[in-house]
Design a protein around this motif. Sequence first.
Motif, PDB file in Angstrom:
ATOM      1  N   LYS A 218      36.707  40.396  36.576  1.00  0.00           N
ATOM      2  CA  LYS A 218      36.349  40.503  38.003  1.00  0.00           C
ATOM      3  C   LYS A 218      37.510  40.901  38.828  1.00  0.00           C
ATOM      4  O   LYS A 218      37.362  41.797  39.751  1.00  0.00           O
ATOM      5  CB  LYS A 218      35.291  39.448  38.428  1.00  0.00           C
ATOM      6  CG  LYS A 218      33.965  39.606  38.125  1.00  0.00           C
ATOM      7  CD  LYS A 218      33.305  38.610  39.010  1.00  0.00           C
ATOM      8  CE  LYS A 218      33.569  37.251  38.651  1.00  0.00           C
ATOM      9  NZ  LYS A 218      32.483  36.282  39.358  1.00  0.00           N
TER      10      LYS A 218
ATOM     11  N   LEU B 261      39.078  39.993  55.118  1.00  0.00           N
ATOM     12  CA  LEU B 261      37.381  39.758  54.952  1.00  0.00           C
ATOM     13  C   LEU B 261      36.721  40.261  56.313  1.00  0.00           C
ATOM     14  O   LEU B 261      35.547  40.760  56.014  1.00  0.00           O
ATOM     15  CB  LEU B 261      37.468  38.007  55.207  1.00  0.00           C
ATOM     16  CG  LEU B 261      37.402  37.419  53.738  1.00  0.00           C
ATOM     17  CD1 LEU B 261      36.867  36.076  54.196  1.00  0.00           C
ATOM     18  CD2 LEU B 261      36.726  37.992  52.629  1.00  0.00           C
TER      19      LEU B 261
ATOM     20  N   LEU C 146      30.947  46.517  45.833  1.00  0.00           N
ATOM     21  CA  LEU C 146      31.869  45.439  46.447  1.00  0.00           C
ATOM     22  C   LEU C 146      33.463  46.058  46.138  1.00  0.00           C
ATOM     23  O   LEU C 146      34.451  45.998  47.018  1.00  0.00           O
ATOM     24  CB  LEU C 146      31.807  44.242  45.685  1.00  0.00           C
ATOM     25  CG  LEU C 146      32.897  43.128  46.415  1.00  0.00           C
ATOM     26  CD1 LEU C 146      32.684  42.945  47.624  1.00  0.00           C
ATOM     27  CD2 LEU C 146      32.563  41.848  45.316  1.00  0.00           C
TER      28      LEU C 146
ATOM     29  N   ILE D 144      42.251  38.630  49.026  1.00  0.00           N
ATOM     30  CA  ILE D 144      41.103  38.038  48.701  1.00  0.00           C
ATOM     31  C   ILE D 144      40.535  37.971  47.343  1.00  0.00           C
ATOM     32  O   ILE D 144      39.813  36.866  47.062  1.00  0.00           O
ATOM     33  CB  ILE D 144      40.095  39.250  49.387  1.00  0.00           C
ATOM     34  CG1 ILE D 144      40.335  39.189  50.841  1.00  0.00           C
ATOM     35  CG2 ILE D 144      38.657  39.093  49.178  1.00  0.00           C
ATOM     36  CD1 ILE D 144      39.741  40.480  51.556  1.00  0.00           C
TER      37      ILE D 144
ATOM     38  N   TYR E  86      44.333  37.820  54.287  1.00  0.00           N
ATOM     39  CA  TYR E  86      43.054  37.223  53.756  1.00  0.00           C
ATOM     40  C   TYR E  86      41.740  37.396  54.789  1.00  0.00           C
ATOM     41  O   TYR E  86      40.801  37.747  54.471  1.00  0.00           O
ATOM     42  CB  TYR E  86      42.903  35.577  53.147  1.00  0.00           C
ATOM     43  CG  TYR E  86      41.713  35.252  52.633  1.00  0.00           C
ATOM     44  CD1 TYR E  86      41.067  35.447  51.451  1.00  0.00           C
ATOM     45  CD2 TYR E  86      40.815  34.295  53.467  1.00  0.00           C
ATOM     46  CE1 TYR E  86      39.866  34.955  50.889  1.00  0.00           C
ATOM     47  CE2 TYR E  86      39.610  33.817  52.901  1.00  0.00           C
ATOM     48  CZ  TYR E  86      39.158  34.069  51.734  1.00  0.00           C
ATOM     49  OH  TYR E  86      38.045  33.749  51.236  1.00  0.00           O
TER      50      TYR E  86
ATOM     51  N   ILE F 292      29.135  39.645  36.599  1.00  0.00           N
ATOM     52  CA  ILE F 292      29.600  40.504  35.756  1.00  0.00           C
ATOM     53  C   ILE F 292      28.985  40.410  34.446  1.00  0.00           C
ATOM     54  O   ILE F 292      28.982  39.438  33.876  1.00  0.00           O
ATOM     55  CB  ILE F 292      31.050  40.335  35.878  1.00  0.00           C
ATOM     56  CG1 ILE F 292      31.726  41.458  35.174  1.00  0.00           C
ATOM     57  CG2 ILE F 292      31.479  39.164  35.343  1.00  0.00           C
ATOM     58  CD1 ILE F 292      33.260  41.556  35.214  1.00  0.00           C
TER      59      ILE F 292
ATOM     60  N   ILE G 133      29.552  36.845  42.738  1.00  0.00           N
ATOM     61  CA  ILE G 133      28.939  38.202  42.048  1.00  0.00           C
ATOM     62  C   ILE G 133      29.120  37.968  40.439  1.00  0.00           C
ATOM     63  O   ILE G 133      30.143  37.577  39.945  1.00  0.00           O
ATOM     64  CB  ILE G 133      29.719  39.455  42.782  1.00  0.00           C
ATOM     65  CG1 ILE G 133      29.069  40.636  42.328  1.00  0.00           C
ATOM     66  CG2 ILE G 133      31.113  39.302  41.939  1.00  0.00           C
ATOM     67  CD1 ILE G 133      29.312  41.806  43.473  1.00  0.00           C
TER      68      ILE G 133
ATOM     69  N   LEU H  24      29.798  35.628  48.776  1.00  0.00           N
ATOM     70  CA  LEU H  24      29.350  36.823  47.781  1.00  0.00           C
ATOM     71  C   LEU H  24      30.185  37.476  46.931  1.00  0.00           C
ATOM     72  O   LEU H  24      29.929  37.520  45.627  1.00  0.00           O
ATOM     73  CB  LEU H  24      29.161  37.877  48.990  1.00  0.00           C
ATOM     74  CG  LEU H  24      28.291  39.117  48.386  1.00  0.00           C
ATOM     75  CD1 LEU H  24      27.545  39.831  49.544  1.00  0.00           C
ATOM     76  CD2 LEU H  24      29.374  40.318  47.961  1.00  0.00           C
ATOM     77  N   ILE H  25      31.589  37.435  47.225  1.00  0.00           N
ATOM     78  CA  ILE H  25      32.498  38.104  46.300  1.00  0.00           C
ATOM     79  C   ILE H  25      32.756  36.916  45.337  1.00  0.00           C
ATOM     80  O   ILE H  25      32.841  37.520  44.056  1.00  0.00           O
ATOM     81  CB  ILE H  25      34.021  38.055  47.081  1.00  0.00           C
ATOM     82  CG1 ILE H  25      33.899  38.972  47.935  1.00  0.00           C
ATOM     83  CG2 ILE H  25      34.933  38.668  46.029  1.00  0.00           C
ATOM     84  CD1 ILE H  25      35.299  39.030  48.707  1.00  0.00           C
ATOM     85  N   LYS H  26      32.552  35.495  45.419  1.00  0.00           N
ATOM     86  CA  LYS H  26      32.855  34.670  44.471  1.00  0.00           C
ATOM     87  C   LYS H  26      31.906  34.490  43.473  1.00  0.00           C
ATOM     88  O   LYS H  26      32.120  34.382  42.267  1.00  0.00           O
ATOM     89  CB  LYS H  26      32.941  33.241  45.133  1.00  0.00           C
ATOM     90  CG  LYS H  26      33.776  32.129  44.329  1.00  0.00           C
ATOM     91  CD  LYS H  26      34.108  30.868  45.424  1.00  0.00           C
ATOM     92  CE  LYS H  26      34.779  29.592  44.459  1.00  0.00           C
ATOM     93  NZ  LYS H  26      35.056  28.593  45.178  1.00  0.00           N
TER      94      LYS H  26
ATOM     95  N   ILE I 133      30.759  36.540  53.326  1.00  0.00           N
ATOM     96  CA  ILE I 133      31.334  37.584  52.421  1.00  0.00           C
ATOM     97  C   ILE I 133      32.201  36.767  51.273  1.00  0.00           C
ATOM     98  O   ILE I 133      32.091  37.369  50.170  1.00  0.00           O
ATOM     99  CB  ILE I 133      32.276  38.472  53.216  1.00  0.00           C
ATOM    100  CG1 ILE I 133      32.465  39.827  52.570  1.00  0.00           C
ATOM    101  CG2 ILE I 133      33.301  37.981  53.918  1.00  0.00           C
ATOM    102  CD1 ILE I 133      31.513  40.557  52.454  1.00  0.00           C
ATOM    103  N   GLY I 134      32.856  35.921  51.812  1.00  0.00           N
ATOM    104  CA  GLY I 134      33.680  35.040  50.588  1.00  0.00           C
ATOM    105  C   GLY I 134      32.866  34.504  49.522  1.00  0.00           C
ATOM    106  O   GLY I 134      33.264  34.503  48.292  1.00  0.00           O
TER     107      GLY I 134
ATOM    108  N   ALA J  39      39.191  34.606  45.981  1.00  0.00           N
ATOM    109  CA  ALA J  39      37.789  34.402  45.582  1.00  0.00           C
ATOM    110  C   ALA J  39      37.344  34.445  44.240  1.00  0.00           C
ATOM    111  O   ALA J  39      36.899  33.561  43.808  1.00  0.00           O
ATOM    112  CB  ALA J  39      37.067  35.585  46.179  1.00  0.00           C
ATOM    113  N   HIS J  40      38.086  35.428  43.495  1.00  0.00           N
ATOM    114  CA  HIS J  40      37.852  35.343  41.735  1.00  0.00           C
ATOM    115  C   HIS J  40      38.471  34.336  41.047  1.00  0.00           C
ATOM    116  O   HIS J  40      38.001  33.868  40.065  1.00  0.00           O
ATOM    117  CB  HIS J  40      37.988  37.117  41.343  1.00  0.00           C
ATOM    118  CG  HIS J  40      37.191  37.798  42.005  1.00  0.00           C
ATOM    119  ND1 HIS J  40      35.920  37.763  41.982  1.00  0.00           N
ATOM    120  CD2 HIS J  40      37.546  39.143  42.240  1.00  0.00           C
ATOM    121  CE1 HIS J  40      35.310  38.871  42.624  1.00  0.00           C
ATOM    122  NE2 HIS J  40      36.317  39.808  42.824  1.00  0.00           N
TER     123      HIS J  40
ATOM    124  N   LEU K 214      36.323  46.940  48.684  1.00  0.00           N
ATOM    125  CA  LEU K 214      37.351  46.290  48.865  1.00  0.00           C
ATOM    126  C   LEU K 214      38.663  47.196  48.300  1.00  0.00           C
ATOM    127  O   LEU K 214      39.647  47.088  49.123  1.00  0.00           O
ATOM    128  CB  LEU K 214      37.742  45.214  47.333  1.00  0.00           C
ATOM    129  CG  LEU K 214      37.139  44.043  47.416  1.00  0.00           C
ATOM    130  CD1 LEU K 214      36.787  43.197  45.844  1.00  0.00           C
ATOM    131  CD2 LEU K 214      37.944  43.044  48.237  1.00  0.00           C
TER     132      LEU K 214
END
Lengths: 419, 181
Positions: B32, B168, B121, B136, B164, A16, A14, A10-12, A7-8, B140-141, B125
């Motif tokens: 994001k 998740l 997503l 998170i 975190y 845009i 994704i 996937l978020i990273k 999941i981590g 992550a972003h 979230l």
Amino acid sequence: MKPAKNIGKLIKNIDIDTNAKTDEAVLNNTLKAFENSKKEKSAATAPNIWRTIMKRPFTKLAAAMVILIALLGVIFIEWSTRPAWAIEQTVEALEQIKTVKITGLSIYDSKPIPFKCWIKFSGQNRKSFNMRYECEREVAVVRNNLAFGYNPRSNKVEIFSGPKIHKELQIWYKVRELSPWVAGKILEVLKVLTDNWQETYEKNPKTGSDRVIVTCSYKPLNASFWFVVDLESKLIIEGKHWFNINREGAPNFHAQSFVYNQEIPDEIFDFKIPGGAKVINQQDLEQADALFDKAFKLYDKDKNYSEAITIFQQVYELYPDKNIAEEALSMIGICYGAMGKYQKAIESFEKAIREYPDLKGWIESTYFYLGRAYMKNGQKDKALEAFKNCLVLGEDFHKPNAFPLEHARKYIDKLENEK
Amino acid sequence: MIEDKLLIWRFKCGSSEALCRIYKKYKNDLLKLASALLNDTYAADDVVQDCFVSFAQSADRIKASGNLKSYLATCVANRARNRLRARKRQETVEPDEAKSAESNLKRPEQWIIYSERLRRLNDALCQLPYEQREAISLHAHAGMRFKAIAQLQDASINTVQSRYRYGLDKLRSILANEAEL
């Protein structure tokens, strides 16, 4: 990829996409802000300050400050297009100003009320000033690091001091930091802000002297200006300010006369607490804020509405003379609304409106909530009336396409269509 | 990282090219992040735009030694929080009403073009408590370290790591019930 597995990642990862046109526009705005900032370092804080001014309960005084500063500031904008406005001459003229007294009209509850304002500069480079603004609705005095705000109707004095000055007063100090009136900073700020600049040169019909009439507006804040500069003295001699961009209707602030460099006795800046007046200090306000936040957390996060109501009620009872008491009553109504007890909610909103009818900037939202509670309670006519009150009272204080005006208008349409 | 240090240095010296590069390098990650924190198209656009404009005006206050991405992400996170707080405090409008009011605002130049994946997503979230969502998203972003997130959230590193991890786990179970993203 199955989300459950990584999941981590996937978020990273994704993707845009962005709209290229908007991309370019935002980049241009950013670069423009950068270029302006390089030239006018102080400009960065101005829009926020202005917005803050308009939201604060001390709005009238703050608006007065803005117009006064603006009036003396904007004359530099595009000065180079007119030789009559040699900036050196204007700076020289402004640098001679030690005091100014301004009289005029300011709108309170749709009525023009006469006001007087005195400002006296002191200290090296005139970095500080004392000020007194008074009219029948309020008196405000700033002297050194102390500020007093007095509301004759509620017979309430608020005192602010020191570096942790309450948020209502921070704005005064921000304005002061910008070295208004003469120093360059505020002028630089205004260069960035205004648009639709227009100049009309003419002779003063009464005195025959040359003058220029300037108009300009600032869309994001829904504000427009009109002012007159005397070309001989290079100083502002009259000014008006509207909370709309087309200078429609009576001006919200009309500075009718400016008297420069007249002796102002220091006693003008004394403030004596009127007999029987309730005095509120900064510490009380901080305690009220903390209690309010505790109650708000119970409402917002824990959804514990009954406990939240108990604490909001304490805020109201302990600090009835503060603006936060109105907010607390309003929040009690919102909590009852969340519990489905609309009659109780209505009672609370009505109490807030009855006890704090002059609390502009807040009371319009309370009218909106009242309208909604009436709607939920099946009282459509009363709901319509409350939403309309929200619109009328809020038009000077809120953007038309934002809360609460946007929402009130939507409900009015809905209710009128149902008729 | 070295590229970032050079960019900051050039930016502080007044280089518009450096600012352009910073903008292009980080805008997508910040968008994001904002969209994950706010789950509101227009608010996310506004927050990132405000953040860049404010950044452009703060060249003299930015530390050349700081972590650029982390700085920008913190700026977005703070603005997002303020936005949410203001929304809650001033606009206690029921969710369905707020949504319909928003949808009536016509703003054709929307910045983020949402893919179905991103939208789902963000919706998932959004079901997490805010602190978990923030931990998170920032990790992550924006690639922020837990220590930096702990500072921002005014919590211990262990707490942030727990947020975190729990976040998740919950997100995993929400998404596992849906079709493949």
